[in-house]
Scaffold this active site. Sequence first.
Site, PDB file in Angstrom:
ATOM      1  N   SER A 269      -0.818 -10.479 -28.828  1.00 55.02           N
ATOM      2  CA  SER A 269      -1.089 -11.724 -27.986  1.00 55.02           C
ATOM      3  C   SER A 269      -0.341 -11.823 -27.054  1.00 55.02           C
ATOM      4  O   SER A 269      -0.878 -11.301 -25.931  1.00 55.02           O
ATOM      5  CB  SER A 269      -0.670 -12.578 -29.529  1.00 55.02           C
ATOM      6  OG  SER A 269      -1.511 -13.773 -29.268  1.00 55.02           O
ATOM      7  N   HIS A 411      -7.400 -12.386 -34.931  1.00 57.21           N
ATOM      8  CA  HIS A 411      -6.339 -12.254 -34.191  1.00 57.21           C
ATOM      9  C   HIS A 411      -5.627 -11.926 -35.290  1.00 57.21           C
ATOM     10  O   HIS A 411      -4.951 -12.642 -35.524  1.00 57.21           O
ATOM     11  CB  HIS A 411      -6.544 -13.566 -33.313  1.00 57.21           C
ATOM     12  CG  HIS A 411      -5.801 -13.386 -32.670  1.00 57.21           C
ATOM     13  ND1 HIS A 411      -5.271 -12.918 -30.913  1.00 57.21           N
ATOM     14  CD2 HIS A 411      -4.017 -13.931 -32.827  1.00 57.21           C
ATOM     15  CE1 HIS A 411      -4.334 -12.798 -30.332  1.00 57.21           C
ATOM     16  NE2 HIS A 411      -4.065 -13.940 -30.952  1.00 57.21           N
TER      17      HIS A 411
HETATM   18  C1  GCU Z   1      -2.220 -19.293 -27.767  1.00 56.47           C
HETATM   19  C2  GCU Z   1      -2.491 -18.886 -26.938  1.00 56.47           C
HETATM   20  C3  GCU Z   1      -2.456 -17.158 -26.110  1.00 56.47           C
HETATM   21  C4  GCU Z   1      -1.849 -16.932 -26.728  1.00 56.47           C
HETATM   22  C5  GCU Z   1      -1.576 -16.555 -28.556  1.00 56.47           C
HETATM   23  C6  GCU Z   1      -0.238 -16.319 -28.942  1.00 56.47           C
HETATM   24  O1  GCU Z   1      -3.839 -18.939 -28.370  1.00 56.47           O
HETATM   25  O2  GCU Z   1      -3.347 -19.692 -26.173  1.00 56.47           O
HETATM   26  O3  GCU Z   1      -2.991 -16.760 -25.218  1.00 56.47           O
HETATM   27  O4  GCU Z   1      -2.155 -15.124 -26.518  1.00 56.47           O
HETATM   28  O5  GCU Z   1      -1.599 -18.281 -28.111  1.00 56.47           O
HETATM   29  O6  GCU Z   1       0.106 -15.344 -28.654  1.00 56.47           O
HETATM   30  O7  GCU Z   1      -0.455 -15.859 -30.200  1.00 56.47           O
END
Ligand code: GCU
Length: 431
Positions: A269, A411
């Site tokens: 992420s 995710h």
């Molecule tokens: C949010 C953000 C993403 C990121 C994510 C994370 O969803 O919008 O860009 O990758 O957090 O790091 O958990």
Amino acid sequence: MPTTAKATSLQIAAFCFALTLPTAMLSAQPAGFNYDEAKVPAYTLPDPLVMADGTPVTSAEQWPKRREEIMQLFLEEVYGKAPGKPEGLHFEVFEQSDDAVNGKATRKQVRVYFDADETVAMDILIYLPKKSVEAKKPVPTYLSLNFYGNHTISNDPAILLSESWMRSNKEQGVVDHRATEASRGASASRWPVEMIIDRGYGLATVYYGDIDPDFDDGFKNGVHALYDSPAKDGWGSIATWAWGLSRAMDYLETDAEIDAKRVAVFGHSRLGKASLWAGASDPRFSITISNDSGCGGAALSRRAFGETVAQINKTCPHWFCDNNSQYGNNESACPVDQHQLVALIAPRSAYIASAKEDTWADPRGEFLSVVHAAPVFRLLGTDGIGGQTEMPPVNEPIMHTLGYHVRTGKHDVTDFDWNAYMDFADKRWGK
Ligand code: GCU
């Protein structure tokens, strides 16, 4: 190690509110964004193999010059410029044991001080297979940042409980921005330590907030405290976390038990965005792995699918340099797109992974970055992504110099992901 994190409670509250929006909806699709392939706007990607003055790049000899052009654009328009290795950088191994992970591993905890006065530091937790250490065989190692402290990756009671500021999160046992005993092992499902050790790899991890606490405080806390306030093209948090990964690499290079020529930098992420930038800007990383990194990571910004440049600069303005916000709802004006970030890693290896339900991160956009970076890898004499242009079926990794998979599910980081990363390392490093 507590850093010099200082922020007013108002700043912290404002940022935490902003962050809960997308984070709370990670497996869903935040409303008001495009998830329809038919509605992706028409776009033209900047060609990584054409110089700014229009000259085509047709030989490997021309690449360093073109690479430098692309690198400058990412520094100025996307992530921001970071300083080099600080003079006062030094290390202290403050704890070690040869009886960790059911007797299969050694453990080491290392404090990396960023300055001679020891005002700002980060801690690295390292597990290495005991067999390799005893045989004096330097260990190929995964290096990764973590979200809630080194103690969250395992139930191992010897891991120092982080005292640093962190985003409050009940599930992770973080109360009032501090870790509690309840947070030990809270992220263990994402860190199959024993599986990694059994396959002969080491694991080194650092809490990202030790380097730069994740809220917008005008670049004053974490390691920023040691430097002047950045300019419009100064380092945002992603660049700062990537800088921290390079400082961890500085330590790994001094440790004879680790094979510094075979270090894979990995991140999930926002930390996948940081691992990509670390891999692009520091050639010591042999393999770069981005897990569900999405917008500002592997996903093509011009597709504006799921999270957009405008949105990410609104919720997390401190992640990028100030110049980046001008490309919100105006992606095509940006002189680079994220396939060029992957191209900067060539001819070293990179693996990009997506999750089917993680539409916020635009799985197809992540795959297309790999496809459009591949010509650079081929020019430099590698097999790129093996000529693949269609997204592979779910759960069927493709592994060449570039690797890619889209797995079922949301995710997250799963054993499926880790198995693929280790199969990839086996192949790339000839294990
Ligand atoms: C949010 C953000 C993403 C990121 C994510 C994370 O969803 O919008 O860009 O990758 O957090 O790091 O958990």
